[in-house]
Design a protein around this motif. Structure first.
Motif, PDB file in Angstrom:
ATOM      1  N   SER A 173      12.732  16.252  -2.168  1.00  0.00           N
ATOM      2  CA  SER A 173      13.347  14.923  -2.248  1.00  0.00           C
ATOM      3  C   SER A 173      12.657  13.938  -1.319  1.00  0.00           C
ATOM      4  O   SER A 173      12.448  12.772  -1.668  1.00  0.00           O
ATOM      5  N   GLU A 174      12.276  14.394  -0.120  1.00  0.00           N
ATOM      6  CA  GLU A 174      11.541  13.517   0.789  1.00  0.00           C
ATOM      7  C   GLU A 174      10.157  13.177   0.239  1.00  0.00           C
ATOM      8  O   GLU A 174       9.694  12.039   0.381  1.00  0.00           O
ATOM      9  N   LEU A 175       9.517  14.131  -0.392  1.00  0.00           N
ATOM     10  CA  LEU A 175       8.207  13.860  -0.984  1.00  0.00           C
ATOM     11  C   LEU A 175       8.314  12.830  -2.100  1.00  0.00           C
ATOM     12  O   LEU A 175       7.476  11.929  -2.209  1.00  0.00           O
ATOM     13  N   LEU A 176       9.350  12.951  -2.943  1.00  0.00           N
ATOM     14  CA  LEU A 176       9.523  11.989  -4.030  1.00  0.00           C
ATOM     15  C   LEU A 176       9.860  10.603  -3.493  1.00  0.00           C
ATOM     16  O   LEU A 176       9.374   9.590  -4.015  1.00  0.00           O
ATOM     17  N   ASN A 177      10.688  10.540  -2.448  1.00  0.00           N
ATOM     18  CA  ASN A 177      11.015   9.237  -1.850  1.00  0.00           C
ATOM     19  C   ASN A 177       9.773   8.576  -1.258  1.00  0.00           C
ATOM     20  O   ASN A 177       9.556   7.371  -1.435  1.00  0.00           O
ATOM     21  N   ASP A 178       8.954   9.361  -0.563  1.00  0.00           N
ATOM     22  CA  ASP A 178       7.713   8.803  -0.007  1.00  0.00           C
ATOM     23  C   ASP A 178       6.768   8.341  -1.112  1.00  0.00           C
ATOM     24  O   ASP A 178       6.093   7.308  -0.976  1.00  0.00           O
ATOM     25  N   HIS A 179       6.731   9.098  -2.207  1.00  0.00           N
ATOM     26  CA  HIS A 179       5.839   8.735  -3.309  1.00  0.00           C
ATOM     27  C   HIS A 179       6.289   7.430  -3.978  1.00  0.00           C
ATOM     28  O   HIS A 179       5.470   6.539  -4.239  1.00  0.00           O
ATOM     29  N   VAL A 191       4.477   3.755  -4.244  1.00  0.00           N
ATOM     30  CA  VAL A 191       4.252   2.989  -5.473  1.00  0.00           C
ATOM     31  C   VAL A 191       4.852   1.594  -5.351  1.00  0.00           C
ATOM     32  O   VAL A 191       4.254   0.589  -5.762  1.00  0.00           O
ATOM     33  N   ARG A 192       6.059   1.504  -4.763  1.00  0.00           N
ATOM     34  CA  ARG A 192       6.743   0.217  -4.659  1.00  0.00           C
ATOM     35  C   ARG A 192       6.012  -0.746  -3.731  1.00  0.00           C
ATOM     36  O   ARG A 192       6.033  -1.967  -3.933  1.00  0.00           O
ATOM     37  N   MET A 193       5.360  -0.227  -2.717  1.00  0.00           N
ATOM     38  CA  MET A 193       4.638  -1.081  -1.775  1.00  0.00           C
ATOM     39  C   MET A 193       3.294  -1.547  -2.328  1.00  0.00           C
ATOM     40  O   MET A 193       2.580  -2.294  -1.664  1.00  0.00           O
ATOM     41  N   GLY A 194       2.943  -1.113  -3.527  1.00  0.00           N
ATOM     42  CA  GLY A 194       1.704  -1.567  -4.126  1.00  0.00           C
ATOM     43  C   GLY A 194       0.482  -0.805  -3.702  1.00  0.00           C
ATOM     44  O   GLY A 194      -0.645  -1.215  -3.986  1.00  0.00           O
ATOM     45  N   GLN A 202      -5.793   4.251  -0.989  1.00  0.00           N
ATOM     46  CA  GLN A 202      -5.013   5.236  -0.244  1.00  0.00           C
ATOM     47  C   GLN A 202      -4.366   6.230  -1.204  1.00  0.00           C
ATOM     48  O   GLN A 202      -3.773   5.837  -2.211  1.00  0.00           O
ATOM     49  N   GLU A 203      -4.472   7.513  -0.893  1.00  0.00           N
ATOM     50  CA  GLU A 203      -3.897   8.540  -1.749  1.00  0.00           C
ATOM     51  C   GLU A 203      -2.372   8.565  -1.619  1.00  0.00           C
ATOM     52  O   GLU A 203      -1.809   8.155  -0.601  1.00  0.00           O
ATOM     53  N   SER A 204      -1.714   9.110  -2.645  1.00  0.00           N
ATOM     54  CA  SER A 204      -0.262   9.231  -2.617  1.00  0.00           C
ATOM     55  C   SER A 204       0.157  10.240  -1.554  1.00  0.00           C
ATOM     56  O   SER A 204      -0.524  11.255  -1.348  1.00  0.00           O
ATOM     57  N   THR A 238       0.419   9.147 -11.666  1.00  0.00           N
ATOM     58  CA  THR A 238      -0.273   8.606 -10.499  1.00  0.00           C
ATOM     59  C   THR A 238      -1.779   8.714 -10.684  1.00  0.00           C
ATOM     60  O   THR A 238      -2.277   9.801 -10.993  1.00  0.00           O
ATOM     61  N   PRO A 239      -2.527   7.631 -10.522  1.00  0.00           N
ATOM     62  CA  PRO A 239      -3.994   7.738 -10.567  1.00  0.00           C
ATOM     63  C   PRO A 239      -4.517   8.358  -9.286  1.00  0.00           C
ATOM     64  O   PRO A 239      -3.988   8.133  -8.196  1.00  0.00           O
ATOM     65  N   PHE A 240      -5.570   9.130  -9.401  1.00  0.00           N
ATOM     66  CA  PHE A 240      -6.138   9.816  -8.250  1.00  0.00           C
ATOM     67  C   PHE A 240      -7.551   9.299  -8.023  1.00  0.00           C
ATOM     68  O   PHE A 240      -8.346   9.180  -8.955  1.00  0.00           O
TER      69      PHE A 240
END
Length: 304
Positions: free
Chosen positions: A61-67, A71-74, A80-82, A136-138
């Protein structure tokens, strides 16, 4: 610097240290349980050497929130990688299935092995992580290899996640559920459909050959070899096994009554192997002792 100034600086340093310790004592509530820490799995010896700096442990859940925050911060348009991709990459040297085991420890569940089925909770978590990675693009696909590290972290192959996605899309509520068995609660003793599938000329031929060649090694009477032999039989020889399979099918319709008569006649003093032999015809069992055991133990009338 004079002696007086040195002593005053030492006093100020001691005062700051005492103040910091007092603030730490105030922030920690009395009687609060200690923070739970997860044991870090041992690194795989066959994998490349991991960094000496330990990676902080995070839940899914923490990983998904950080991800999603990333994304929301642009940051998806920057170089920068996810955080999710980076976390999987940093832990790529851990044993297979490390992320799934950590989630089980956090939830207080039994730690699964690599061959155990995924629970409903695990399927939903894995599906959310896979969708986040797929959208997510890598920047460096060859180096990061996010799907490869995610499959390794969850302890499953790529085909399992493909089947999981197919099951979600077919479900009306978009929920990862296992397909319910159409023959649940039925067996060869009670189901006419299973009986027609079980009592065939080929299966009767296998029973007869296994009875006749019981002393021969198993390699000489495998299912593939017996099927090949059955296909090479003459029509008049095959007719014998067709009649035997038809007789077994007719008898199987009355198996529950025959089992009850056997228990009544022997007063319940019989083993599963003995019951199998009691219902056999010319030494050829109509059903296995395992099928008899499951049927009798699942039927309250027998109290076995």
């Amino acid at each position: 610097m004079t002696k007086t100034s040195r002593s005053s600086s030492i006093d100020h340093t001691a005062t700051r240290q005492e103040g910091q310790s007092l603030r730490d004592e105030k922030t920690s509530e009395p009687g609060a349980p200690p923070t739970a820490t997860l044991p870090l799995p041992a690194a795989d010896q066959t994998s490349p050497a991991a960094s000496d700096v330990p990676v902080p442990r995070k839940s899914c859940s923490e990983l998904l929130n950080d991800h999603f925050l990333w994304v929301r911060m642009g940051n998806i348009k920057t170089k920068q990688e996810s955080p999710l991709t980076q976390y999987l990459y940093d832990n790529r040297t851990l044993p297979k299935g490390w992320l799934r085991r950590e989630e089980a420890l956090r939830a207080g569940l039994e730690v699964p092995n690599d061959k155990s089925h995924l629970s409903q909770r695990e399927k939903q978590t894995a599906f959310s992580l896979k969708c986040a990675l797929a959208s997510t693009p890598f920047l460096d696909q060859n180096t990061m290899a996010p799907m490869k590290h995610f499959v390794h972290a969850w302890g499953r192959n790529r085909g399992a996640f493909t089947r999981m996605l197919s099951a979600v899309l077919k479900n009306d509520n978009f929920v990862c559920e296992r397909k319910a068995r159409s023959e649940k609660g039925q067996c060869v003793i009670t189901s006419p459909l299973i009986q027609k599938r079980e009592f065939t000329p080929l299966n009767y031929y296998k029973k007869v050959m296994n009875r006749r060649r019981a002393t021969e090694p198993l390699e000489s009477r495998t299912a593939a070899i017996l099927k090949m032999e059955f296909d090479l039989l003459e029509p008049n020889e095959r007719r014998t096994y067709e009649l035997g399979a038809k007789a077994e099918l007719e008898r199987a319709q009355h198996l529950p009554e025959q089992i009850r008569d056997a228990f009544r006649h022997l007063k319940g003093s019989i083993t599963w192997h003995g019951l199998e032999a009691y219902l056999s015809t010319d030494g050829i069992p109509i059903v296995s002792k395992e099928a008899l055991r499951r049927y009798c133990k699942g039927n309250k009338k027998f109290f076995v």
